[in-house]
Structures are given as structure tokens and as C-alpha cells.
Write a protein that holds these residues in place. Structure first.
Motif, PDB file in Angstrom:
ATOM      1  N   ALA A   1       0.826  -1.206   0.000  1.00  0.00           N
ATOM      2  CA  ALA A   1       0.000   0.000   0.000  1.00  0.00           C
ATOM      3  C   ALA A   1       0.861   1.257   0.000  1.00  0.00           C
ATOM      4  O   ALA A   1       0.594   2.218  -0.734  1.00  0.00           O
ATOM      5  CB  ALA A   1      -0.931  -0.002   1.212  1.00  0.00           C
TER       6      ALA A   1
ATOM      7  N   GLY B   1       2.563   1.425  -3.352  1.00  0.00           N
ATOM      8  CA  GLY B   1       1.560   1.599  -4.400  1.00  0.00           C
ATOM      9  C   GLY B   1       1.032   3.025  -4.445  1.00  0.00           C
ATOM     10  O   GLY B   1       0.904   3.623  -5.521  1.00  0.00           O
ATOM     11  N   THR B   2       0.736   3.583  -3.281  1.00  0.00           N
ATOM     12  CA  THR B   2       0.248   4.966  -3.230  1.00  0.00           C
ATOM     13  C   THR B   2       1.321   5.966  -3.645  1.00  0.00           C
ATOM     14  O   THR B   2       1.001   7.077  -4.074  1.00  0.00           O
ATOM     15  CB  THR B   2      -0.249   5.324  -1.812  1.00  0.00           C
ATOM     16  OG1 THR B   2       0.794   5.042  -0.867  1.00  0.00           O
ATOM     17  CG2 THR B   2      -1.480   4.520  -1.436  1.00  0.00           C
TER      18      THR B   2
ATOM     19  N   PHE C   1      -2.761  -1.289  -5.630  1.00  0.00           N
ATOM     20  CA  PHE C   1      -2.893  -0.059  -4.844  1.00  0.00           C
ATOM     21  C   PHE C   1      -2.617   1.174  -5.700  1.00  0.00           C
ATOM     22  O   PHE C   1      -3.248   2.217  -5.511  1.00  0.00           O
ATOM     23  CB  PHE C   1      -1.942  -0.103  -3.647  1.00  0.00           C
ATOM     24  CG  PHE C   1      -2.342  -1.084  -2.585  1.00  0.00           C
ATOM     25  CD1 PHE C   1      -3.277  -0.741  -1.624  1.00  0.00           C
ATOM     26  CD2 PHE C   1      -1.796  -2.362  -2.561  1.00  0.00           C
ATOM     27  CE1 PHE C   1      -3.662  -1.648  -0.650  1.00  0.00           C
ATOM     28  CE2 PHE C   1      -2.177  -3.273  -1.579  1.00  0.00           C
ATOM     29  CZ  PHE C   1      -3.114  -2.911  -0.621  1.00  0.00           C
TER      30      PHE C   1
ATOM     31  N   THR D   1      -5.573   3.987  -5.999  1.00  0.00           N
ATOM     32  CA  THR D   1      -5.373   5.365  -5.541  1.00  0.00           C
ATOM     33  C   THR D   1      -5.314   6.339  -6.712  1.00  0.00           C
ATOM     34  O   THR D   1      -5.750   7.485  -6.593  1.00  0.00           O
ATOM     35  CB  THR D   1      -4.087   5.477  -4.700  1.00  0.00           C
ATOM     36  OG1 THR D   1      -2.973   4.935  -5.436  1.00  0.00           O
ATOM     37  CG2 THR D   1      -4.232   4.717  -3.389  1.00  0.00           C
TER      38      THR D   1
END
Length: 308
Positions: A15, A18-19, A254, A258
Motif C-alpha cells: 500500500a 503503491g500509493t 494499490f 489510488t
């Protein structure tokens, strides 16, 4: 219990990284790519060296330490991020994250090409070819948008190759420093590389930094940079390189989510198809190692069940 803890850390790192693709897009609205990456690692370098000083551990590299530090810093930190951030100006967060899935595909190939005693198996060669076929599918060569799409995909692809080459050239040459000190030096060298690239490219220095750009820079430096690498090395020590490499196939989820929620980016069918091909290439290249990892985990579970 450790398995659940490791799974939670795995998802957390996926996460965080990924963000970071979406956050990078936000930062690129204010700062040019090489400068944004350089400033990110300026902050991370200062924080990490401060941490090393507080711990009082060895921080001065020895003579044999400089090769992996300079090579890793220049390629894995510097060249990789300069090309990645430049490519993200032209492709979505999901496309950039998916293309980095090539790193676990091409790294074993490069390792075997540079090792005189090893050869890539026929399945491994096929896996690399399938992975690159995924790149072609993602590029989606439409004559109407070929120039922009090809440029963005090409830059991110080059960033993946730079990362893989850096990993291969530093393989087996771990510095004698602690992990924080090693990362601090690599980030410092990478930061210098990025600043040189920024000046050479004539990138303008923004005079006004909106709040969201400053927040993006801090997130990339502290959360995705320092925090992400701490989690990465915890997982690497606990799970090993094979399982940790699977991060590259969870991170795009992710990144896509996002990017869609925050930036309204769409996920095209070609990106999904390309992801499937790249993942198939990974399975072909690393299939034997993955089967070995699964057997190891089964044996460990059997021992634990027997103790209970």
C-alpha cells in the motif's frame, strides 16, 4: 502468528509503495522529475544519517564498500528514479507500477548473463520474452497516441532495467555497514546523481510550492522512502527474496486504486492484459524457486502443527 504478521506487513508495504505512484504524480504537477526525486532523497538522506548518528553505529565506508554504494546509489536510486519520475509524466500510476513488475523478470536473466557458470533455462528465456510482450501490450501502439505512450512506457521500462542492472552489479558485494548507514550513503549518492541530471537537463526550480506538493515530497521521502525500505528489509529477512519479489504484483493494485480515487485515472484493458503477461513471465522465470518456497512453507507448517 508470524505468518499473519508478515502478511499484514506485506500488504502495508504494498500500500505504501503503491500509493507512492499517485503521490509522485501530485508532486510532478509542481516540480520537474529529476529535481523532485533529488529533493526526495535529500530529505531521506538527512533523516537516515541523523538516525545513524543517534545509534552510534559505524557510518564511514571502508575501501571495499564504495563499489556497491556508488553503483547502487547511482543506478538503483539515481538513474532508476530519474527515468521513473520522467515516465510518470506520460503514463498512469497503474501503468508505471505494472511495468516495474519486469524487475523480478529481468533481474535473474541479467544475473545469468553476467555469471560465466550459469545459463538461463529455456523456460526462463520464454519468461523474459513473455514479460516484454506484456510491455508491448501495455504500450498499446495506437498511431494516434503512439509518440506519447511509447515515450512514457519506454522511460519507465528503462527505469526498471536500470534498477535490475544495479541489483545485478551489486549482488554479493554487500557493504560492511549497517542497513541504515548503507541506505543513507546510497541515497546521498543517488541524490547527487539526480541533482546533476536536473542541472544537465536545465530543469526549472519552482519558486512556489503548494501545500500538496510539500506533503507529497515529505510522503515520498519519509513514508515511502525510509519507512518503505525499513519494512522491505524486515520482510526480506523473514521471507526471503522470492516471496518479497511478489510485492511487484500487489503494488499495481494499490497504484491503480489510488490513481483512480485521487486523480481519476482509468485502468485500460491493455494494462490489465500486460500485467497478466508480465506476471506469467515472472512465473516462468521463477517457477522452480517458487515451488521450492512453497515446499519450505509446507514443511514449516507441518513442524508447527506437530509441536502443537
Amino acid at each position: 502468528m508470524n505468518r499473519y504478521r508478515h502478511a499484514a506487513l506485506f500488504l502495508c508495504l504494498s500500500a505504501v509503495w503503491g500509493t507512492a505512484f499517485m503521490v509522485t504524480k501530485v508532486g510532478l504537477q509542481t516540480a520537474p522529475p529529476a529535481l523532485l526525486a533529488a529533493l526526495r532523497f535529500d530529505i531521506a538522506t538527512v533523516v537516515l544519517f541523523g538516525y545513524v548518528a543517534l545509534r552510534g553505529v559505524q557510518w564511514r565506508p571502508r575501501g571495499t564498500d564504495w563499489y556497491p554504494l556508488v553503483t547502487g546509489g547511482a543506478l538503483i536510486i539515481g538513474v532508476h528514479h530519474a527515468l521513473l519520475f520522467a515516465g510518470q509524466q506520460y503514463v498512469t500510476s497503474a501503468v508505471a507500477a505494472v511495468l516495474l513488475g519486469l524487475i523480478p523478470v529481468v533481474t535473474p536473466a541479467l544475473t545469468r548473463l553476467t555469471a560465466t557458470g550459469e545459463r538461463l533455462s529455456s523456460l526462463g528465456v520464454l519468461g523474459v520474452l513473455v514479460g516484454f510482450a506484456g510491455v508491448v501490450v501495455i504500450a498499446d501502439p495506437d498511431p494516434a497516441s503512439l509518440t506519447v505512450d511509447a515515450l512514457g512506457v519506454g522511460l519507465v521500462l528503462a527505469s526498471a532495467l536500470a534498477f535490475a542492472l544495479g541489483a545485478v552489479l551489486t549482488y554479493g558485494r554487500a557493504p560492511s555497514l549497517s542497513v541504515p548507514a548503507e541506505q543513507a550513503w546510497m541515497m546521498a549518492i543517488g541524490s547527487v546523481t539526480l541533482h546533476v541530471a536536473s542541472v544537465a537537463l536545465g530543469e526549472p526550480v519552482p519558486t512556489v510550492w503548494p501545500v500538496e506538493a510539500v506533503a507529497a515530497l515529505v510522503y515520498l521521502a519519509v513514508v515511502a522512502g525510509i519507512g518503505g525500505f525499513v519494512l522491505y528489509f524486515v520482510l526480506l529477512d523473514a521471507l526471503g527474496p522470492i516471496e518479497v519479489s511478489l510485492l511487484e504484483y500487489v503494488i499495481p493494485v494499490f497504484a491503480a486504486l489510488t490513481g483512480w480515487l485521487a486523480l481519476g485515472e482509468s485502468l485500460s484493458a491493455s494494462t490489465v492484459a500486460g500485467f497478466a503477461l508480465i506476471f506469467a513471465g515472472f512465473l516462468l522465470v521463477k517457477g522452480r524457486a517458487l515451488r521450492g518456497e512453497l515446499r519450505r512453507w509446507d514443511e514449516r507448517d507441518g513442524v508447527v502443527s506437530g509441536d502443537d
